[in-house]
Motif scaffolding. Structure first.
Motif, short mmCIF file in Angstrom:
data_model
loop_
_atom_site.label_atom_id
_atom_site.label_comp_id
_atom_site.label_asym_id
_atom_site.label_seq_id
_atom_site.Cartn_x
_atom_site.Cartn_y
_atom_site.Cartn_z
N GLU A 225 9.38 -1.51 -5.98
CA GLU A 225 8.30 -0.73 -6.52
C GLU A 225 6.88 -0.99 -6.01
O GLU A 225 6.04 -0.22 -6.10
N SER A 226 6.80 -2.08 -5.58
CA SER A 226 5.49 -2.63 -5.08
C SER A 226 5.19 -1.71 -3.92
O SER A 226 5.63 -1.22 -3.00
N LYS A 227 3.66 -1.44 -3.96
CA LYS A 227 3.02 -0.54 -3.05
C LYS A 227 2.11 -1.30 -1.99
O LYS A 227 1.50 -0.82 -1.09
N LYS A 228 2.03 -2.41 -2.32
CA LYS A 228 1.21 -3.26 -1.43
C LYS A 228 1.96 -4.08 -0.11
O LYS A 228 1.22 -4.75 0.70
N SER B 279 4.87 -3.88 2.89
CA SER B 279 5.64 -2.87 3.62
C SER B 279 7.17 -2.78 3.22
O SER B 279 7.71 -3.74 2.58
#
Length: 417
Positions: free
Chosen positions: A203-206, A208
């Motif tokens: 779920e990380s958005k930072k 790729s």
């Protein structure tokens, strides 16, 4: 103790050094590090250098590591290489040196050179304190607090650098019991952390998508779970069973060529021990049984030892070498502020009991003895009936399991009165 005396000696010379001791062991090492960062004088610091009790950094360690952090604000961690002072003590320490040299020379260095994720080794590294705070600080939810912090920092967009030219002296565990405890923690902890962080990683958005795949698949699943599983199933189950069942045919490239190439490439990290490569492979196959049990218990969160921290006992050989103390001893300042005293770190958390009569299943490792006996029986079957020619490997591997099962690996711990 010795640490306190050394600190007072430097205080008398005007050096800004602090000696701190916790009154409890809550959170184990992660708890000690978290507690250390709460002191007022840490607020004036930007970086923290970490060393376990048996590590001996050179006097220019900070001068060679801090510039990477000063000149690149995106870097959170500078990890250096371990150098072993007792690698020639016995075969067990030689095998560990081969495995760890491969880890540092290929895994850590490769990850750093391509700007990919690699794990923090828990010692002999320098962290940016603001990166620790940004990642959420130290957490004691697993026994691999170093890997936990590194993964969370990576998910926040921080970068790591590995410097293989900077080597810090340390000691390897030379008793089989201590090595088994260490390997249990190193196998169970990552698997348990993978279970707890998989959703957070995805779920990380930072980072790729490729970084997420690399972290979940390459680093955790393949490196920490599948590698042990495949090693044990292939060498210690599939090959022996293929002798008993004519229907199972393993091609020659699968039995000899591919494993040989992989083994030789891994052994290149320690040229001085290249002649021990066969014994090393047999021992790694034995340890795969222990590692797979630890990894499974970590994934399932089963058993009482999942979050148990037992400090690796060492025999003190690191003290036989004199560290370089020329110049400022600023390394010791950071070490004693953020870790617990050497005396307590070298003691197991589980109190030693009064000496009593040792039962058979406590003195020997029954799982290794059972697997070794089965493999040798399969070798005998191959000699008299199957005629597949696997008996040489089966006999050698079975003997390796029996040697480990009876405890004839490593040095014997000093006897207690």
């Amino acid at each position: 103790d010795l640490v306190e005396m050394e600190c007072h000696r430097w205080m008398s010379k005007g050096v800004n050094i602090k000696y701190e001791v916790r009154g409890n062991r809550k959170g184990y090492k992660a708890g000690a590090l978290k507690e250390g960062l709460k002191h007022d004088y840490v607020k004036d610091c930007q970086y923290i250098a970490m060393f376990d009790a048996d590590f001996q950094p050179e006097s220019d360690f900070l001068l060679r590591t801090i510039p990477f952090l000063v000149h690149n604000p995106e870097i959170a961690l500078v990890q250096t290489r371990w150098k072993f002072v007792n690698s020639d003590e016995c075969l067990l320490t030689r095998f560990q040196e081969m495995s760890l040299d491969y880890h540092f020379k290929y895994e850590q260095e490769a990850g750093s050179s391509v700007y990919s994720f690699f794990g923090f080794n828990g010692t002999a590294g320098v962290w940016r304190i603001s990166a620790i705070d940004d990642a959420g600080g130290w957490k004691d939810r697993t026994t691999v607090e170093d890997m936990d912090l590194a993964v969370r920092a990576m998910l926040r967009g921080w970068k790591f650098v590995y410097i293989g030219d900077i080597k810090v002296k340390s000691e390897l565990p030379s008793t089989f019991k201590a090595y088994r405890f260490q390997q249990h923690r190193w196998s169970c902890g990552p698997a348990n952390l993978f279970k707890k962080m998989m959703v957070e990683i995805l779920e990380s958005k930072k980072v790729s998508l490729w970084s997420k795949i690399h972290l979940c698949y390459d680093f955790f699943f393949v490196g920490k779970v599948a590698a042990h599983t495949v090693t044990f199933i292939y060498y210690c189950f599939a090959i022996p069973v293929s002798v008993l069942l004519p229907e199972i045919q393993i091609p020659l490239w699968g039995v000899v060529y591919v494993p040989t190439v992989i083994t030789l490439l891994k052994a290149l990290g320690t040229p001085s021990s290249f002649h021990l490569v066969i014994l090393w492979v047999l021992f790694e196959n034995v340890m795969s049984l222990h590692r797979i049990k630890a990894a499974v218990s970590g994934l399932l969160d089963a058993g009482g030892r999942v979050n148990e921290w037992v400090v690796t006992e060492k025999l003190g050989d690191a003290n036989k070498t004199k560290p370089n103390i020329n110049g400022s001893d600023s390394i010791k300042v950071i070490d004693v502020k953020l870790t617990e005293p050497d005396v307590k770190l070298t003691e197991p958390l589980v109190p030693k009991l009064v000496k009593k009569r040792t039962r058979f299943w406590e003195r020997y490792h029954c799982s290794e003895l059972f697997v070794g006996t089965c493999i040798i029986l399969c070798g005998c079957y191959d000699v008299f009936y199957a005629k597949k020619g696997y008996y040489i490997f089966l006999f050698l591997q079975g003997i390796a399991f029996l040697v480990a099962g009876f405890g004839y690996v490593g040095t014997l711990p000093p006897s207690t009165p």
